[in-house]
Design a protein around this motif. Structure first.
Motif, short mmCIF file in Angstrom:
data_model
loop_
_atom_site.label_atom_id
_atom_site.label_comp_id
_atom_site.label_asym_id
_atom_site.label_seq_id
_atom_site.Cartn_x
_atom_site.Cartn_y
_atom_site.Cartn_z
N TYR A 180 -5.28 -10.54 -7.09
CA TYR A 180 -5.00 -9.29 -6.24
C TYR A 180 -3.74 -8.87 -6.35
O TYR A 180 -3.29 -7.84 -6.58
CB TYR A 180 -5.12 -9.80 -4.76
N MET B 46 -7.98 -15.56 2.65
CA MET B 46 -6.69 -15.29 3.21
C MET B 46 -6.60 -13.81 3.25
O MET B 46 -6.14 -12.99 2.51
CB MET B 46 -5.62 -15.69 2.45
N LEU B 47 -7.38 -13.19 4.25
CA LEU B 47 -7.27 -11.69 4.23
C LEU B 47 -6.89 -11.19 5.77
O LEU B 47 -7.36 -12.00 6.81
CB LEU B 47 -8.85 -11.03 4.08
N THR C 121 -5.29 -17.84 -20.53
CA THR C 121 -3.79 -18.22 -21.08
C THR C 121 -3.06 -18.65 -19.72
O THR C 121 -3.20 -18.12 -18.62
CB THR C 121 -3.02 -17.05 -21.83
N THR D 129 -7.89 -17.89 -16.22
CA THR D 129 -9.19 -17.99 -16.31
C THR D 129 -9.75 -16.91 -17.38
O THR D 129 -9.08 -16.39 -17.90
CB THR D 129 -10.02 -17.71 -14.84
N GLU E 221 -2.11 -5.48 -8.23
CA GLU E 221 -1.89 -4.36 -7.40
C GLU E 221 -0.28 -4.18 -7.67
O GLU E 221 0.17 -2.89 -8.10
CB GLU E 221 -1.55 -4.95 -5.89
N LEU F 187 6.66 -23.47 -12.66
CA LEU F 187 7.19 -21.88 -12.59
C LEU F 187 8.46 -21.57 -11.95
O LEU F 187 8.84 -20.83 -11.69
CB LEU F 187 6.11 -21.11 -12.17
N VAL G 210 -11.18 -5.98 -0.46
CA VAL G 210 -10.57 -4.98 -1.23
C VAL G 210 -9.40 -5.10 -1.99
O VAL G 210 -8.54 -5.67 -1.70
CB VAL G 210 -10.30 -3.81 -0.23
N VAL G 211 -9.51 -4.84 -3.39
CA VAL G 211 -8.32 -4.93 -4.23
C VAL G 211 -7.85 -3.27 -4.43
O VAL G 211 -8.70 -2.53 -4.95
CB VAL G 211 -8.73 -5.49 -5.62
N LYS H 60 0.93 -0.99 0.03
CA LYS H 60 0.01 0.06 -0.17
C LYS H 60 0.64 1.13 0.16
O LYS H 60 0.64 2.43 -0.58
CB LYS H 60 -1.17 -0.02 1.25
N GLU I 249 -3.56 -14.45 -17.46
CA GLU I 249 -4.55 -15.05 -16.45
C GLU I 249 -5.09 -16.08 -17.15
O GLU I 249 -5.40 -16.22 -18.21
CB GLU I 249 -5.35 -13.93 -16.11
N ALA J 31 2.36 -14.67 -9.21
CA ALA J 31 1.38 -14.60 -8.16
C ALA J 31 0.35 -15.32 -8.45
O ALA J 31 -0.88 -14.69 -8.90
CB ALA J 31 0.99 -13.01 -8.33
N ARG K 250 -1.84 -18.16 -2.72
CA ARG K 250 -0.95 -18.39 -1.55
C ARG K 250 -1.38 -19.90 -0.94
O ARG K 250 -2.49 -20.29 -1.12
CB ARG K 250 -1.04 -17.32 -0.58
P1 NAD Z 1 -5.38 -14.79 -6.19
O1 NAD Z 1 -5.96 -15.91 -6.07
O2 NAD Z 1 -6.02 -13.42 -6.00
O3 NAD Z 1 -4.91 -14.88 -7.84
C1 NAD Z 1 -4.07 -15.88 -8.43
C2 NAD Z 1 -4.51 -15.83 -9.85
O4 NAD Z 1 -3.60 -16.57 -10.69
C3 NAD Z 1 -5.80 -16.28 -10.22
O5 NAD Z 1 -6.71 -15.45 -10.72
C4 NAD Z 1 -5.32 -17.60 -10.73
O6 NAD Z 1 -6.47 -17.85 -11.74
C5 NAD Z 1 -4.35 -17.29 -11.73
N1 NAD Z 1 -3.37 -18.41 -12.16
C6 NAD Z 1 -2.94 -19.36 -11.22
N2 NAD Z 1 -2.01 -20.37 -12.03
C7 NAD Z 1 -1.93 -19.51 -13.11
C8 NAD Z 1 -1.00 -19.84 -14.37
N3 NAD Z 1 -0.38 -20.92 -14.44
N4 NAD Z 1 -1.17 -18.96 -15.37
C9 NAD Z 1 -1.83 -18.12 -15.41
N5 NAD Z 1 -2.65 -17.59 -14.28
C10 NAD Z 1 -2.74 -18.33 -13.08
O7 NAD Z 1 -3.76 -15.07 -5.56
P2 NAD Z 1 -2.63 -13.75 -5.29
O8 NAD Z 1 -2.93 -12.71 -6.21
O9 NAD Z 1 -1.56 -14.39 -5.46
O10 NAD Z 1 -2.97 -13.27 -3.86
C11 NAD Z 1 -2.75 -14.53 -2.89
C12 NAD Z 1 -3.98 -13.94 -1.69
O11 NAD Z 1 -3.32 -13.02 -1.05
C13 NAD Z 1 -5.29 -13.72 -2.28
O12 NAD Z 1 -6.27 -14.72 -2.37
C14 NAD Z 1 -5.74 -12.71 -0.97
O13 NAD Z 1 -6.39 -13.48 -0.29
C15 NAD Z 1 -4.31 -12.05 -0.58
N6 NAD Z 1 -3.97 -10.66 -0.87
C16 NAD Z 1 -5.15 -9.73 -0.31
C17 NAD Z 1 -5.10 -8.74 -1.08
C18 NAD Z 1 -5.82 -7.32 -0.54
O14 NAD Z 1 -6.61 -7.57 0.36
N7 NAD Z 1 -5.92 -6.39 -1.23
C19 NAD Z 1 -3.75 -8.21 -1.73
C20 NAD Z 1 -2.86 -9.21 -1.86
C21 NAD Z 1 -2.91 -10.56 -1.71
#
Ligand code: NAD
Length: 486
Positions: free
Chosen positions: A195, A330-331, A247, A217, A199, A165, A361-362, A64, A215, A281, A284
């Motif tokens: 997320y 996971m918040l 992709t 999906t 970010e 990866l 919140v994103v 942030k 992404e 990313a 987690r």
């Molecule tokens: P996420 O689950 O938000 O997003 C991961 C994305 O990666 C998904 O959309 C998934 O479809 C995609 N994906 C997975 N494997 C892939 C691949 N091989 N190729 C392409 N896309 C692929 O996970 P994150 O962004 O790593 O964040 C982890 C967690 O951390 C979040 O679920 C959240 O709970 C927490 N977080 C929260 C905040 C916030 O509150 N603002 C910020 C950062 C993280």
């Protein structure tokens, strides 16, 4: 929800219960502080020098701080449309990193002081259970044994790194490495449009990287409603070099001083692209390994989550678990609330974890925030709903800010007109969602929000306007259909 507190059992008043909290993130430190405030004898264990956990050291807070800094750059750029033109920013990465670090240091030191004021014993080291009432903690110079009446496991989560990866290269970063901001790579591949990807992708794009998001999906932020994601996606398509949906990144390899990625989709059949750096990313995973849980009765699912009930009790009566390790979402704020419930439950108080909504919140620009039932969840579960949506283009306040790209939406239960969920996309959505959470927890009906005077001109008016629109009584927008207020 936490219910009214009852006094602790008499035995506890004579002999304080000994609580060990493993992990000092927003779940663990909040639980430890609450337990100390309620008279328990608390030991808080973490391998960082101060409490704070992932959130403060390498998650919410540093990200942030960086997002705030880069948002300032974007605002300055946007100001040229209002007749104020700034020179291009001079980015001093050392200065930016230094500021981020000062934010982290200030907050973690503050938490350390708050713990000491509460007489909490802080042990810096890694803890492992050896039986249901003992933890061994390896500190820098010794192995300490901590015996407890109760323990709370609050060890959080780690970035997921799928085998395909996994590459032992400094050019492939997880979120922790990306937050270090070692440099601004010319080209950056972000694997995962969730997320973290969006970010941190925003931070690097504003600092000058050519960002490609991949992404797997069909859309960014798969958990969020599409109409909330739309304003963000539109803006990101302008800021990022490319967003590839549907992709998958199938493989990564080092090549010519950078990283070569193999992309697979229905259109791209194992196409290779080169990048200066990669941020993975893709989610987690709970941090439940190497905790010695096998020496206790604690049950762990195949995905690594500790199984808990609505009081955060594990299958081992002396051990509770909270936060990321105890399940999604996971918040940080969910962990904090669970910490409170766990402590009260072990003291015999009638406290359970039963929120009506946990806000998400994103922190992108625009921000996206929601709580309670989403439209997509309602459709998946076959729940009948009504939707009322106020477009930010009709808000005076958003227009004064030059940011009318947003929407405020209410998910309503037909008949009762009770609000089941609220979603907001737009600047400041993360702050606005606070009112939405209170509304949900209070069982608010659309009419309540419609009849509540909101200050003008503010972004919060969009919540009232969305409610008014439900009855086609918004002064600033005309709905196609109208309903009677009951
Ligand atoms: P996420 O689950 O938000 O997003 C991961 C994305 O990666 C998904 O959309 C998934 O479809 C995609 N994906 C997975 N494997 C892939 C691949 N091989 N190729 C392409 N896309 C692929 O996970 P994150 O962004 O790593 O964040 C982890 C967690 O951390 C979040 O679920 C959240 O709970 C927490 N977080 C929260 C905040 C916030 O509150 N603002 C910020 C950062 C993280």
């Amino acid at each position: 929800m936490t219910t009214e507190a009852t006094p602790p059992p008499p035995s506890q008043a004579q002999q304080p219960l000994r609580l060990a909290v493993l992990g000092a993130g927003p779940g663990g430190y909040a639980a430890a502080f609450h337990a100390a405030d309620l008279g328990m004898n608390v030991t808080l264990i973490d391998d960082a020098p101060q409490p704070g956990g992932v959130c403060l050291y390498r998650g919410c807070i540093p990200s942030k701080a960086l997002l705030h800094a880069t948002h300032t750059i974007e605002e300055a750029r946007a100001a040229s449309a209002w007749g104020i033109t700034f020179a291009d920013p001079q980015i001093d990465l050392d200065g930016l990193r230094g500021w981020k670090q000062r934010v982290v240091d200030r907050l973690t030191r503050g938490l350390g002081a708050l713990g000491r004021q509460r007489k909490i014993r802080y042990l810096q080291g890694r803890g492992q259970f050896t039986d249901p009432h003992t933890l061994h903690v390896r500190t820098a110079d010794e192995l300490t044994s901590v015996t407890f009446d109760y323990a709370i496991v609050a060890t959080g989560s780690l970035p997921a790194m799928p085998q395909a990866l996994r590459l032992d290269s400094p050019l492939v970063m997880d979120s922790t490495a990306a937050l270090e901001l070692e440099d601004v790579p010319e080209t950056l591949l972000i694997v995962g449009g969730g997320y973290i990807g969006l970010e941190l992708g925003s931070v690097y794009a504003t600092l000058g990287s050519r960002v490609t998001v991949v992404e797997m999906t069909t859309g960014l932020l798969p958990g969020a409603d599409r109409d909330l994601v739309e304003p963000l996606e539109k803006r990101l398509r302008g800021q990022f070099h490319e967003i590839l949906l549907n992709t998958r990144v199938a493989a990564l390899e080092e090549h010519a001083g950078g990283i070569r990625a193999t992309l697979a989709s229905t259109e791209l059949d194992n196409v290779q692209r080169d990048f200066s750096k990669v941020l993975v990313a893709v989610g987690r995973v709970p941090n439940s390994r190497n905790l010695g849980l096998e020496h206790t009765g604690v049950q762990v699912t195949s995905r690594g989550f500790v199984t808990v009930d609505h009081m955060l009790r594990t299958a081992e009566p002396s051990i509770y678990a909270i936060g990321d390790i105890a399940g999604e979402p996971m918040l940080a704020h969910k962990a904090t609330h669970e910490g409170r419930v766990a402590v009260e439950a072990m003291l015999g108080q009638p406290s359970i974890f039963d929120p009506t909504g946990i806000p998400a919140v994103v922190f992108t620009d625009p921000e996206i925030a929601w709580c309670g039932l989403t439209e997509s969840q309602a459709r998946e579960r076959g729940i009948e709903i009504e939707i009322t949506k106020f477009p930010w283009a009709a808000s005076g306040r958003t227009i004064t800010m030059g940011r009318n790209d947003g929407v405020t939406k209410l998910i309503v239960e037909p008949g009762t007109q009770r609000i089941l969920g609220i979603g907001i996309a737009g600047t400041g959505a993360g702050e606005l969602i606070g009112e939405a959470v209170v509304a949900l927890e209070m069982g608010t009906r659309v009419q309540d929000l419609h009849l509540t005077i909101h200050a003008h001109p503010t972004l919060s008016e969009t919540l009232m306007e969305a409610a008014s629109l439900y009855y086609n009584q918004s002064p600033h927008y005309i709905a196609r259909t109208s309903r009677a207020a009951e």
